[in-house]
Write a protein that holds these residues in place. Structure first.
Motif, PDB file in Angstrom:
ATOM      1  N   LYS A  62     -14.324  -0.090  -0.589  1.00  0.00           N
ATOM      2  CA  LYS A  62     -13.947   1.089   0.198  1.00  0.00           C
ATOM      3  C   LYS A  62     -13.367   0.664   1.542  1.00  0.00           C
ATOM      4  N   GLU A  63     -13.996  -0.313   2.176  1.00  0.00           N
ATOM      5  CA  GLU A  63     -13.506  -0.802   3.464  1.00  0.00           C
ATOM      6  C   GLU A  63     -12.128  -1.459   3.294  1.00  0.00           C
ATOM      7  N   ILE A  64     -11.987  -2.248   2.254  1.00  0.00           N
ATOM      8  CA  ILE A  64     -10.712  -2.923   1.999  1.00  0.00           C
ATOM      9  C   ILE A  64      -9.613  -1.909   1.706  1.00  0.00           C
ATOM     10  N   LYS A  65      -9.949  -0.878   0.948  1.00  0.00           N
ATOM     11  CA  LYS A  65      -8.965   0.167   0.649  1.00  0.00           C
ATOM     12  C   LYS A  65      -8.538   0.867   1.935  1.00  0.00           C
ATOM     13  N   SER A  66      -9.487   1.097   2.837  1.00  0.00           N
ATOM     14  CA  SER A  66      -9.118   1.741   4.103  1.00  0.00           C
ATOM     15  C   SER A  66      -8.169   0.849   4.912  1.00  0.00           C
ATOM     16  N   LYS A  67      -8.370  -0.463   4.846  1.00  0.00           N
ATOM     17  CA  LYS A  67      -7.471  -1.390   5.556  1.00  0.00           C
ATOM     18  C   LYS A  67      -6.092  -1.417   4.887  1.00  0.00           C
TER      19      LYS A  67
ATOM     20  N   PHE B  26      -2.597  -0.323   6.588  1.00  0.00           N
ATOM     21  CA  PHE B  26      -1.442  -1.219   6.648  1.00  0.00           C
ATOM     22  C   PHE B  26      -0.204  -0.580   6.020  1.00  0.00           C
ATOM     23  N   PHE B  27      -0.337  -0.100   4.795  1.00  0.00           N
ATOM     24  CA  PHE B  27       0.823   0.460   4.086  1.00  0.00           C
ATOM     25  C   PHE B  27       1.111   1.899   4.493  1.00  0.00           C
ATOM     26  N   GLY B  28       0.097   2.603   4.932  1.00  0.00           N
ATOM     27  CA  GLY B  28       0.160   4.052   5.065  1.00  0.00           C
ATOM     28  C   GLY B  28      -0.425   4.615   3.778  1.00  0.00           C
ATOM     29  N   ARG B  29      -1.292   5.594   3.916  1.00  0.00           N
ATOM     30  CA  ARG B  29      -2.037   6.096   2.758  1.00  0.00           C
ATOM     31  C   ARG B  29      -1.112   6.571   1.642  1.00  0.00           C
ATOM     32  N   ASP B  30      -0.108   7.377   1.982  1.00  0.00           N
ATOM     33  CA  ASP B  30       0.808   7.894   0.959  1.00  0.00           C
ATOM     34  C   ASP B  30       1.608   6.776   0.308  1.00  0.00           C
ATOM     35  N   THR B  31       2.073   5.849   1.104  1.00  0.00           N
ATOM     36  CA  THR B  31       2.844   4.722   0.568  1.00  0.00           C
ATOM     37  C   THR B  31       1.973   3.881  -0.360  1.00  0.00           C
ATOM     38  N   PHE B  32       0.746   3.596   0.057  1.00  0.00           N
ATOM     39  CA  PHE B  32      -0.163   2.807  -0.774  1.00  0.00           C
ATOM     40  C   PHE B  32      -0.418   3.522  -2.102  1.00  0.00           C
ATOM     41  N   HIS B  33      -0.635   4.832  -2.038  1.00  0.00           N
ATOM     42  CA  HIS B  33      -0.865   5.609  -3.259  1.00  0.00           C
ATOM     43  C   HIS B  33       0.366   5.545  -4.180  1.00  0.00           C
TER      44      HIS B  33
END
Length: 169
Positions: free
Chosen positions: A138-143, A147-154
């Protein structure tokens, strides 16, 4: 273009360093997980359990996922930082997440076949470490989101999943 090196601004570099630090903080947990699972696999009270090899393999993929993300982050600070490296970061992250789920399911399958006290104790310690892994993920996903931006990462996760999924017939 996909093959062109990407340039990070200072904020992106700082978020990448924070992601790296989180990955670094997870290393002892991953080592402990693999050590415990190896001990369980070699324990005479549990080595016979059906699914042990699949369980060990799932745990190995968790470890590979963490190592892969770390390697990608390290390479992102060089002129190798490209769109393909970004996708590799997402793919490696997905290995750790996906195989964590598999490892928990397989652990319970293995646990049903074990009665020896030392193996049962190992099972409990592995459960605790897998719970620690969930917190780290969960912590790594938040990082990664930062970094990418939540929408971009998704979107990158979705693109990666589509690229490795067979089309429906």
């Amino acid at each position: 273009m996909q093959n062109e090196p990407l340039v990070m601004n200072m904020d992106e570099r700082q978020r990448l360093i924070e992601w790296w630090n989180t990955m670094d903080a997870a290393k002892p947990m991953v080592r402990r997980l693999m050590s415990l699972i190896t001990e369980l696999r070699l324990n005479p009270e549990s080595s016979h359990a059906d699914g042990m090899i699949l369980f060990y393999r799932a745990a190995s993929e968790i470890s590979y996922g963490y190592a892969g993300v770390r390697g990608c982050i390290r390479r992102a600070f060089t002129n190798e930082y490209r769109e393909s490296l970004r996708m590799n970061m997402v793919m490696c992250h997905s290995f750790a997440e996906r195989f964590s789920v598999d490892a928990k399911v397989l652990l319970e399958r293995v646990a049903q076949q074990i009665t020896g006290p030392s193996a049962i104790q190992l099972i409990e310690r592995i459960r605790e470490t897998l719970a620690e892994n969930d917190v780290m993920l969960k912590e790594i996903k938040s990082k990664a989101d930062a970094f990418f931006g939540r929408d971009t990462f998704h979107l990158m996760q979705k693109k990666m999943k589509q690229s490795i999924t067979l089309p429906k017939i």
